[in-house]
Every structure is written in structure tokens, then in C-alpha cells.
Design an enzyme around this catalytic site. Sequence first.
Site, PDB file in Angstrom:
ATOM      1  N   LYS A  10      17.524  20.197 -40.067  1.00 44.20           N
ATOM      2  CA  LYS A  10      16.868  20.881 -38.939  1.00 44.20           C
ATOM      3  C   LYS A  10      17.021  20.070 -37.660  1.00 44.20           C
ATOM      4  CE  LYS A  10      13.126  19.783 -37.627  1.00 44.20           C
ATOM      5  NZ  LYS A  10      11.849  20.026 -38.220  1.00 44.20           N
TER       6      LYS A  10
ATOM      7  N   HIS B 212       7.422   2.524 -15.494  1.00 47.78           N
ATOM      8  CA  HIS B 212       7.820   3.412 -14.408  1.00 47.78           C
ATOM      9  C   HIS B 212       9.323   3.366 -14.175  1.00 47.78           C
ATOM     10  CE1 HIS B 212       7.158   5.758 -10.821  1.00 47.78           C
ATOM     11  NE2 HIS B 212       7.913   4.912 -10.135  1.00 47.78           N
TER      12      HIS B 212
ATOM     13  N   GLU C 243       4.393   7.518 -18.723  1.00 45.49           N
ATOM     14  CA  GLU C 243       3.424   6.756 -17.924  1.00 45.49           C
ATOM     15  C   GLU C 243       2.197   7.609 -17.600  1.00 45.49           C
ATOM     16  OE1 GLU C 243       4.558   5.689 -13.777  1.00 45.49           O
ATOM     17  OE2 GLU C 243       6.338   6.897 -14.127  1.00 45.49           O
TER      18      GLU C 243
HETATM   19  P1  NDP Z   1       2.919  27.288 -41.450  1.00 40.54           P
HETATM   20  O1  NDP Z   1       1.788  27.267 -42.400  1.00 40.54           O
HETATM   21  O2  NDP Z   1       3.047  26.242 -40.419  1.00 40.54           O
HETATM   22  O3  NDP Z   1       2.943  28.703 -40.691  1.00 40.54           O
HETATM   23  C1  NDP Z   1       2.970  29.902 -41.406  1.00 40.54           C
HETATM   24  C2  NDP Z   1       3.047  31.008 -40.378  1.00 40.54           C
HETATM   25  O4  NDP Z   1       3.316  32.230 -41.040  1.00 40.54           O
HETATM   26  C3  NDP Z   1       1.759  31.192 -39.607  1.00 40.54           C
HETATM   27  O5  NDP Z   1       2.082  31.531 -38.278  1.00 40.54           O
HETATM   28  C4  NDP Z   1       1.111  32.384 -40.303  1.00 40.54           C
HETATM   29  O6  NDP Z   1       0.310  33.160 -39.447  1.00 40.54           O
HETATM   30  C5  NDP Z   1       2.314  33.188 -40.712  1.00 40.54           C
HETATM   31  N1  NDP Z   1       2.107  34.017 -41.876  1.00 40.54           N
HETATM   32  C6  NDP Z   1       1.581  33.677 -43.068  1.00 40.54           C
HETATM   33  N2  NDP Z   1       1.611  34.723 -43.924  1.00 40.54           N
HETATM   34  C7  NDP Z   1       2.179  35.743 -43.246  1.00 40.54           C
HETATM   35  C8  NDP Z   1       2.475  37.080 -43.567  1.00 40.54           C
HETATM   36  N3  NDP Z   1       2.210  37.569 -44.777  1.00 40.54           N
HETATM   37  N4  NDP Z   1       3.044  37.861 -42.626  1.00 40.54           N
HETATM   38  C9  NDP Z   1       3.327  37.368 -41.402  1.00 40.54           C
HETATM   39  N5  NDP Z   1       3.056  36.104 -41.017  1.00 40.54           N
HETATM   40  C10 NDP Z   1       2.495  35.298 -41.930  1.00 40.54           C
HETATM   41  O7  NDP Z   1       4.199  27.389 -42.390  1.00 40.54           O
HETATM   42  P2  NDP Z   1       5.715  27.082 -42.155  1.00 40.54           P
HETATM   43  O8  NDP Z   1       6.384  27.915 -43.195  1.00 40.54           O
HETATM   44  O9  NDP Z   1       6.114  27.262 -40.736  1.00 40.54           O
HETATM   45  O10 NDP Z   1       5.845  25.551 -42.501  1.00 40.54           O
HETATM   46  C11 NDP Z   1       5.306  25.019 -43.718  1.00 40.54           C
HETATM   47  C12 NDP Z   1       4.904  23.594 -43.526  1.00 40.54           C
HETATM   48  O11 NDP Z   1       6.041  22.772 -43.442  1.00 40.54           O
HETATM   49  C13 NDP Z   1       4.138  23.324 -42.246  1.00 40.54           C
HETATM   50  O12 NDP Z   1       2.769  23.563 -42.385  1.00 40.54           O
HETATM   51  C14 NDP Z   1       4.426  21.876 -41.975  1.00 40.54           C
HETATM   52  O13 NDP Z   1       3.444  21.091 -42.595  1.00 40.54           O
HETATM   53  C15 NDP Z   1       5.774  21.652 -42.622  1.00 40.54           C
HETATM   54  N6  NDP Z   1       6.818  21.518 -41.583  1.00 40.54           N
HETATM   55  C16 NDP Z   1       6.786  20.454 -40.723  1.00 40.54           C
HETATM   56  C17 NDP Z   1       7.721  20.324 -39.736  1.00 40.54           C
HETATM   57  C18 NDP Z   1       7.654  19.176 -38.785  1.00 40.54           C
HETATM   58  O14 NDP Z   1       7.005  18.178 -39.110  1.00 40.54           O
HETATM   59  N7  NDP Z   1       8.264  19.267 -37.607  1.00 40.54           N
HETATM   60  C19 NDP Z   1       8.809  21.299 -39.567  1.00 40.54           C
HETATM   61  C20 NDP Z   1       8.735  22.379 -40.493  1.00 40.54           C
HETATM   62  C21 NDP Z   1       7.790  22.474 -41.469  1.00 40.54           C
HETATM   63  P3  NDP Z   1      -1.217  32.806 -39.119  1.00 40.54           P
HETATM   64  O15 NDP Z   1      -1.189  31.698 -38.122  1.00 40.54           O
HETATM   65  O16 NDP Z   1      -1.744  34.066 -38.579  1.00 40.54           O
HETATM   66  O17 NDP Z   1      -1.834  32.417 -40.433  1.00 40.54           O
END
Ligand code: NDP
Length: 453
Positions: free
Chosen positions: A51, A436, A441
Site C-alpha cells: 500500500k 525553522h 514547527e
Molecule cells: P475500518 O473499520 O477502518 O472501516 C470500515 C468502514 O466500513 C467504516 O467506514 C464502516 O462504516 C464501513 N462499513 C462497515 N460495514 C459496512 C457495510 N455493511 N456497508 C457499508 N459500509 C460498511 O476498516 P478497514 O477495512 O478500512 O480497515 C481495517 C483495519 O485495518 C483498520 O481498522 C485499521 O486498524 C487497519 N488498517 C490500518 C492502516 C494504517 O495504519 N494506515 C491502513 C489500513 C488498514 P461506519 O463508520 O459507518 O461503521
Amino acid sequence: MGYDFDLFVIGGGSGGVRAARVTAALRDKRVGLAEMDRYGGTCVIRGCVPKKLMVFSSDFPSAFTEAVAYGWKLPKANRIDWDLFSKKLNAEVSRLEGIYRNLLKNSGVQTFDQHAKVVDAHTIELESGTQITSKYILLATGGKPDLPDIPGIDNVITSDQIFSLSALPEKLLVVGGGYIACEFSSIFNGFGSSVTQFCRSDTILRGFDIEATSLVATQMKSNGIDLQFGVNVLKIEKEKNGFQVTDSFGRDQYFDQILFATGRTPNSKELQIGSTGLKFGINDEVLVDKYSKSSISSIYAIGDLTNRKQLTPVAIKEAMAFVETVFHKNPTFLDYNCIPTAIFTKPEMGTVGLSEELAVERGPVDIFTTYFKPMKTAFADNADKSFIKLVVCKRTDIVLGVHIVAPGAGEMIQMAAIALSTGATKKDFDNTLPVHPTLSEEIVTMQKPTRSS
Ligand code: NDP
């Protein structure tokens, strides 16, 4: 009783590999590890590492635009050579997998490239049928994408497939508003795909500081992402060269690729043979105490499988705490309250500690904010603003949260996290000399609170 191993790890991801090789480096410890897929787990094979390389690659078009604004004459930037980039990306992942394998081999861990299941408190069965005994068992099988049950869901891809696309999508639909959805919307927007993102709620990155996530959302939109709130997918139908998506407003739209990033679920279904006494939570996570010990005293579990915080550095720290607790007899656990994290959207966001919303619930706070145009992008006539917020406890002056939306926010938040983990006060920030001219900063130059509660 003599066991085949002192420690047997199931799962060769970041957490499992770390626990295995650190334990194997101890005197007289025999360690085995089973992995059914490629070594390195989600982070290395189908997550953070590829990624981030995609983030770098997708950032070049804006760097070219900036370069021209700085006076450079460039040949017209064309489309990315997707084939070349994909091959290089896969080669890099394979190279890293080799490193993981060598790390295990060189530390004396005996590896089994097979699926393994727990039979009882001290027994594992490999796919081949061979049974192995171990004094301790560590479960580190990670997680997998979770998909909702809607008609046509078989047509979508998840983050597992996004790194092996044979062509750059022209019209991509991203579903979800979390880390993965927002990061890949930004990445493919950078690559030049037309990106639509459906978010079922009214915000992206729910749970993070709202002022920070609102700015990220605004700028994702101004970058050209069609970010839509309060909308979901009702059904997907396969067409000749793509898919027809019907959304919750009844609209039909065509996309040539659909990425669902709607959360991840622990990989716990194929973990045991029959019932071993392991206890599971409502999200199928293995239930553990603060030392990562499961309901069976010789079996521990770490990482995404336990659904505490799905982050690589957390799994690695849990692995180290497990080794310290079990093999050094020094009970150690992780403090989950001060976990820094970065979301590699464009603009990037870095965050540590409490959001303003959470802090306000807990007591009176001073909020320091600054919005500014970074020198580098402002010179290139880019109107995007960067943002830094400090959440400070009014009673103790301790900085409770730092939230940054800016180029390089992930790098900056790492430094801020050191200050927060040592309980630094706003006065400590004020007494620190700024570097700076830099973006960061601003972290130590904010004088008056923007608001107080
Ligand atoms: P997240 O839990 O971050 O987000 C899930 C998203 O999907 C939310 O916006 C949620 O909406 C939505 N959602 C859940 N169920 C449905 C559904 N049935 N229909 C439509 N939308 C839905 O999960 P991710 O899959 O993005 O990532 C998983 C984990 O991986 C993250 O929590 C993180 O810890 C880790 N990760 C870390 C990264 C980093 O450190 N940069 C990069 C990528 C992943 P709602 O908000 O409404 O619940």
C-alpha cells in the site's frame, strides 16, 4: 512431560514471526511456526507495505504538477505503466517475504508451510495430519476482509486482490469510509482513475477527531474523488466489461472495478479441531486477558485475531509482551491508550491520543488549532491547507491528543507520540525550540487556545 517445542506459533505475520524469532534466540528454546500462505502476513503481503509503495507511486502526478510550478520543464507526464509498476511491486513483496523466511531460519525456528489447528492445550495438528506438542501455543492468524451479504457481492474485490489488478481501473467504486477505503480512494485518484466512494454514514474515518477528518474529506473531494455520504450498495450485476451498481438512492451506475473495504474480521474459523475450550467474542475474536492469555492457560493469542487494535506495531508489541511475560517471567502488557497512527490519504493524517470529542467528554480542555498553507505547496499555487490540533487538559496542562493533516503527517505524529507517551504538558511543547522553516514547527508555536470547554 517432554514436548516437541517450547513454543509453537500458528501464523507467520508480523506478530507471529516476531514472537517466534525472539523466543528462538533465547537459550534452549525450541520454536516451531506454521504458515499456510506467504510469510509476512497482511502487513507485508497484502497491506501496509505494498500500500505504501502504491502511495508513493500515485503521488508522482502531483509532484510533476508542482515541479512545473517551480519552473521545471518536463516532458508531458503520461499514464503510469501499470504492468511495469505491478511487476516491480510484486517482486518487492516477494523479496520481503524471503527476508521474513530467512529471519525465521536464521534464528532457528522450524517452519511448516501448512495450515495448523489446535487440538488441545498442548497439541497442534498440521494439515498433513502430523500432530505436534508444545509447552506453549501462540495463535497469530490475523484477520481477513469482512463483506456484507448483498446480491452480487461475489463481483467485488477487497484489499486482498487490490495489489494484483491486471489493469488500472478507469471507473472505480470504493465502498467504506475507514482506513482502507480512504487510502485506496486517494491512491487510485492519484493514479488517474475516476473514483467514487460510498460511505454509509455521514463521515469518513469515524472515531477520529472530527475537525481533522472533515478536512481530509474536503480535500479528497477537491482532489476529484466523488465522495458520497449516507449511501450504500444494494445490488451489483455483472455486465460485459464491468458492473452495474444499484445504490440505496435507487441510482444505477456503471463501474469497471468495485473495492469493498467494510472492515476486517478475525481469522478464527479454522483454528481448532472440535471444541478445545478456547473462548471467542462476538466478532469471532479469540478472547484473551491483558497478557494475551486465552481461556486455556498454555495458549496465547495476539494481533488482529484478538481484535484489540488492528495495527502491525500493536501486534509486534503484543508479541514482545508475550515473550517477556511467558519466557522472561516478567508479566508485561500493552497500554492501548496512546497508539499513534497514520492514514495515508491525500492529504495524509497522523493522530495520537484523544480526539477533541472524546477529551471533552472526560473533562475541561483547551483546544489549540492552526490552519496554514505549507510553504512548498503554496509556492506551487496549491490552495490546500494543513492543520494541526493540540488537545490539552485544562486541569493538568498535559497534552492529551495531537492531530495533524499535512504532507508527512505520519512522520510528524511519530515524534509527537514520544512527547505524549511521556506525559508532556503544553508548557513542555512551548519550551521546545521550533525547527525553522518546517511544517512541524507549528506544533510548538501555538500560543492561544482556539476554544476551551
Ligand atoms: P475500518 O473499520 O477502518 O472501516 C470500515 C468502514 O466500513 C467504516 O467506514 C464502516 O462504516 C464501513 N462499513 C462497515 N460495514 C459496512 C457495510 N455493511 N456497508 C457499508 N459500509 C460498511 O476498516 P478497514 O477495512 O478500512 O480497515 C481495517 C483495519 O485495518 C483498520 O481498522 C485499521 O486498524 C487497519 N488498517 C490500518 C492502516 C494504517 O495504519 N494506515 C491502513 C489500513 C488498514 P461506519 O463508520 O459507518 O461503521
